[in-house]
Write a protein that holds these residues in place. Structure first.
Motif, mmCIF file in Angstrom:
data_model
loop_
_atom_site.group_PDB
_atom_site.id
_atom_site.type_symbol
_atom_site.label_atom_id
_atom_site.label_comp_id
_atom_site.label_asym_id
_atom_site.label_seq_id
_atom_site.Cartn_x
_atom_site.Cartn_y
_atom_site.Cartn_z
ATOM 1 N N GLY A 1 39.801 22.568 89.427
ATOM 2 C CA GLY A 1 39.004 22.231 88.253
ATOM 3 C C GLY A 1 39.865 22.065 87.017
ATOM 4 O O GLY A 1 39.720 21.106 86.256
ATOM 5 N N ALA A 2 40.800 22.998 86.828
ATOM 6 C CA ALA A 2 41.603 22.993 85.607
ATOM 7 C C ALA A 2 42.539 21.789 85.566
ATOM 8 O O ALA A 2 42.794 21.228 84.497
ATOM 9 C CB ALA A 2 42.401 24.288 85.502
ATOM 10 N N MET A 3 43.029 21.360 86.747
ATOM 11 C CA MET A 3 43.903 20.179 86.763
ATOM 12 C C MET A 3 43.131 18.942 86.333
ATOM 13 O O MET A 3 43.633 18.120 85.559
ATOM 14 C CB MET A 3 44.520 19.992 88.144
ATOM 15 N N GLY A 4 41.883 18.845 86.816
ATOM 16 C CA GLY A 4 41.047 17.713 86.390
ATOM 17 C C GLY A 4 40.782 17.763 84.898
ATOM 18 O O GLY A 4 40.889 16.758 84.187
ATOM 19 N N HIS B 1 32.756 20.087 82.297
ATOM 20 C CA HIS B 1 33.528 20.119 83.538
ATOM 21 C C HIS B 1 32.993 21.132 84.545
ATOM 22 O O HIS B 1 32.924 20.852 85.730
ATOM 23 C CB HIS B 1 34.990 20.412 83.230
ATOM 24 N N GLY B 2 32.609 22.318 84.058
ATOM 25 C CA GLY B 2 32.091 23.330 84.973
ATOM 26 C C GLY B 2 30.805 22.882 85.636
ATOM 27 O O GLY B 2 30.613 23.043 86.847
ATOM 28 N N ASP B 3 29.907 22.298 84.849
ATOM 29 C CA ASP B 3 28.616 21.903 85.405
ATOM 30 C C ASP B 3 28.743 20.716 86.346
ATOM 31 O O ASP B 3 28.070 20.668 87.375
ATOM 32 C CB ASP B 3 27.640 21.591 84.266
ATOM 33 N N THR B 4 29.616 19.764 86.011
ATOM 34 C CA THR B 4 29.783 18.637 86.938
ATOM 35 C C THR B 4 30.469 19.109 88.223
ATOM 36 O O THR B 4 30.221 18.546 89.290
ATOM 37 C CB THR B 4 30.578 17.497 86.288
#
Lengths: 382, 384
Positions: free
Chosen positions: A83-86, A101-104
């Protein structure tokens, strides 16, 4: 260059100097300011070395004294890393923090869920129905591969979810973010828009799948014992290797391929990249595609490790941002290490404080890094 | 161009129609002071007033100063809980309600019926002070950094404080909500008239906050804040201390937010951590400000009215015999609409219902009204 100092006679025979924060005898003042200048000439090396030393100390200590929690932390860290890389990739190219980002990420895992099981909430709340078509219907799709709890059905579902999230991310960029870019909106407007998308995504998941937690695979799967008293499920080892493999792939893409080179150029200076003949619109599309695929895989792996729940998404924001900022915003390899640090610290922390404070641990890391070294491990000075 | 001008009155009219007609229909077209639409509207407008205060506070922070506070919930919550423990009596022995403080009785000396109002005034001030101190503590490390760092930090603070409230259940009764918060002036009025008194008091309070904010923003101080929002470098080059002014805007906004939280606690009579989640307590306030128009105080109030009007209308619609598919999901659909609303506003009407005024200066307003002073003409002539 020596700074001007304020000299005063306070004691017969000796002159005292106020220099910066300290009051020292004058005869040491020159050597002191020389020392200080030398320290400054080191640039940020002391900070960077201190941070690295802290991280290595944490890892070694955790690996030796809390082996089980350390290993689980690495696995949680590898999910966060995807997730963090994205997140950091999108930040590097588009220069805004994507609060959705978290929700997607959760949406990605739910897409994998619907592809796998075909289940949605029906007419009434709490009563599920099938949409009639799913990957589970293929023969042997759910029988475990080796020691894994899931079969090839889930792997296909995750891959397709990655593709779907890539397309959804590109579409969102087309509809929302590109228009804001054309209007030259500030980063704050982007952030508010992404927060709006975050909440509507969560509401959408609640509409389709309801608030109750769901799992890809039902039933109990036993963990296996490994040396050093480590107890792990085979699924968790799978998670680590998928995350690590994707991180390596991303590294190869960024540093050994033309597309990656263009992406890094654009992250450094978008205008310069544009006049050098790089098609920046195309780079943005690719960035969203890669970020979207990564977030779907990350969400799906999170659901393999724990379960799916629409509310989990927003809680991921803090660890994701902590990891991305710790690694230096815009630097995917930094985000990978940052995610490991956040994952391990979160898991080890339950030895000392209540597990309810887990989200707060990521926040503490975030605040410390913002106070001490806002550019993180690999970030640039500006 | 003309269609654009129609949007604002049209939105207000549609929301007003829904807010009045649906409850009227639900209650069988009864018009009376003790049931039906009128008490509903009184309660509705009281809540709108509370949210208007929060939106005005956010307008000070974001609309004028450009400080990016994504943790409205933190200040809202701190204000509500501070006010609650200030007005409640000390915790009773053996009761399941556990909390610290309980200064209500200590704060009401037996003169002038002081228990009816004095603790509430002190509690609201204390709520503002605690919330302001929180903002001060936050601003020192983060205001110098990029805007989105402040955003993520404030999100984190809101989450951290909510965690503390849930985990430390001796502090403010944990996740079980702190109930039994007394109401101000409750000894004087019956429960029927109390609604209208609440509404009147809240209307006066909104007016006071509105006037203070409006006066502040039309002063030289307010113009510095606006200059900061437009261009920090230019403001710094004009000799303004950017950090100090930003901090002032942030802290003053937080003080008002804390007081808004206090009024919320008095109005509801109970506060619990679920109220202060990111969606309800942060995002709703942002939606109100963005819909109304950031940088305009009328916009903040109108936004609170429109968004809260939509919010309660969906509650009312839920009373009708809807198909199951909708009935079971109406709240999620409402969340979805509010979430998308902010994106749609940003895309189609970034200025909101009431666009930001370009000129905010009492001094200039006076000058324009009186026309140029003769002295100016004289110098102008001398120059030519």
């Amino acid at each position: 260059m020596r700074r001007r100092c304020w000299r005063a006679k306070t004691w017969p025979g000796s002159t005292w100097v106020i220099s910066g924060m300290s009051i020292i005898p004058a005869r040491y003042a020159d050597s002191f300011s020389e020392l200080r200048d030398r320290y400054r000439a080191l640039g940020d090396r002391p900070g960077a070395i201190g941070l690295w030393a802290l991280i290595i100390a944490l890892f070694v200590w955790a690996a030796v004294f809390q082996t089980q929690l350390f290993v689980v932390g690495i696995i949680v860290g590898s999910i966060l890393a995807l997730g963090a890389m994205g997140l950091t990739l999108v930040y590097g190219i588009l220069k805004f923090g994507n609060f959705a980002h978290g929700d997607t990420m959760m949406l990605g895992s739910y897409i994998a869920y619907i592809l796998l099981t075909g289940t949605v909430v029906g007419r009434q709340a709490n009563i599920d129905t099938d949409i009639g078509i799913s990957l589970e219907q293929f023969p042997g799709a759910t029988t475990g591969i080796g020691d894994l709890s899931f079969g090839y059905g889930l792997l296909i579902a995750i891959a397709l979810a990655g593709l779907a999230m890539a397309l959804i991310s590109i579409a969102l960029d087309r509809v929302v973010y590109r228009r804001l870019r054309q209007r030259k909106s500030g980063i704050v407007i982007f952030a508010i828009a992404s927060l709006g998308i975050a909440f509507s995504t969560r509401a959408l998941m609640l509409i389709i799948w309801g608030p109750d937690p769901r799992r890809y695979v039902s039933g109990i799967h036993y963990a296996k014992h490994y040396p050093f008293d480590v107890v792990l499920k085979t699924d968790q080892i799978f998670i680590f290797f998928v995350a690590f493999g994707l991180a390596v792939a991303l590294y190869v893409l960024l540093f050994h391929m033309k597309l990656g080179k263009a992406m890094r150029a654009m992250a450094d200076n978008a205008d310069l990249a544009l006049v050098s003949g790089i098609n920046t619109d195309r780079i943005i599309v690719w960035t969203w595609a890669i970020g979207g695929a990564l977030m779907a895989v990350a969400g799906a792996l999170l659901a393999v490790q724990a379960s799916l729940k629409p509310d989990l998404g927003f809680g991921l924001i803090l660890p994701l941002f902590a990891a991305a900022i710790l690694g230096g915003l815009g630097k995917p390899h930094g985000a990978f290490i940052g995610a490991m640090v956040v994952g391990v610290t979160q898991e080890v922390s339950i030895e000392f404080i209540s597990a309810g404070y887990k989200p707060a641990v990521a926040f503490m890391i975030l605040v410390l890094i913002l106070l001490l070294r806002p550019r993180g491990l690999f970030g640039s000075t500006n | 161009m003309r269609a654009g001008k129609l949007i604002t009155p049209l939105t207000l009219v549609v929301v007003t129609a829904f807010v009045i007609l649906i409850p009227m229909e639900r209650s069988g077209w009864v018009i009376s002071l003790d049931r039906g639409v009128i008490p509903f509207l009184a309660a509705f407008l009281t809540t709108v007033a509370i949210f208007a205060i929060l939106a005005l506070a956010l307008n000070v922070q974001w609309g004028y100063t450009g400080v990016f506070n994504f943790g409205v919930a933190a200040f809202f919550m701190v204000g509500a809980y501070t006010a609650a423990i200030f007005v409640k009596g000390p915790p009773e022995e053996g009761s399941s309600l556990r909390y610290v403080g309980g200064f209500g009785e200590a704060l009401s000396p037996p003169i002038l019926d002081s228990e009816q109002w004095l603790p509430f005034v002190i509690a609201a001030l204390a709520a503002g002070a605690v919330s302001g101190l929180l903002a001060l503590a936050l601003s020192l490390p983060t205001l110098r950094l990029r805007e989105d760092y402040l955003a993520i930090t404030t999100i984190g603070v809101a989450e951290l404080l909510r965690r503390i409230v849930i985990q430390e259940d001796g502090l403010v009764n944990g996740s079980r909500s702190l109930v039994g918060i007394p109401k101000p002036l409750s000894g004087y009025f019956s429960s029927d008239t109390e609604r209208f008194v609440d509404l009147a008091v809240m209307a006066v309070l909104v007016m006071i906050v509105f006037l203070i904010v409006e006066r502040g923003i039309r002063s030289p101080w307010g113009r510095v804040l606006r200059a900061l929002k437009e261009d920090e470098v230019a403001a710094a080059a004009s000799g303004k201390n950017v950090f100090s002014f930003k901090m002032q805007g942030f802290v003053i906004g937080a003080v008002i937010m804390g007081m808004g939280g206090a009024f919320f606690a008095f109005n509801r009579g109970a506060v619990g951590p679920t109220t202060f989640d990111h969606f309800f307590a942060t995002f709703m306030i942002w939606a109100m400000l963005m819909v109304g128009g950031s940088g305009n105080n009328w916009g903040a109030i109108a936004g609170a009215y429109v968004v809260w009007g939509f919010w309660t209308t969906t509650l009312q619609i839920n009373g009708y015999d809807l198909p199951d598919v909708l009935q079971s999901r109406i709240f999620y659909i409402r969340d979805f609409v509010v979430g998308s609303l902010i994106v749609i506003v940003l895309l189609l009407r970034p200025q909101g219902l009431f666009p930001e005024e370009r000129r905010v200066s009492i001094w200039l307003d006076h000058r324009m009204r009186r026309g140029p002073r003769p002295a100016d003409d004289a110098t102008a002539e001398a120059e030519t």
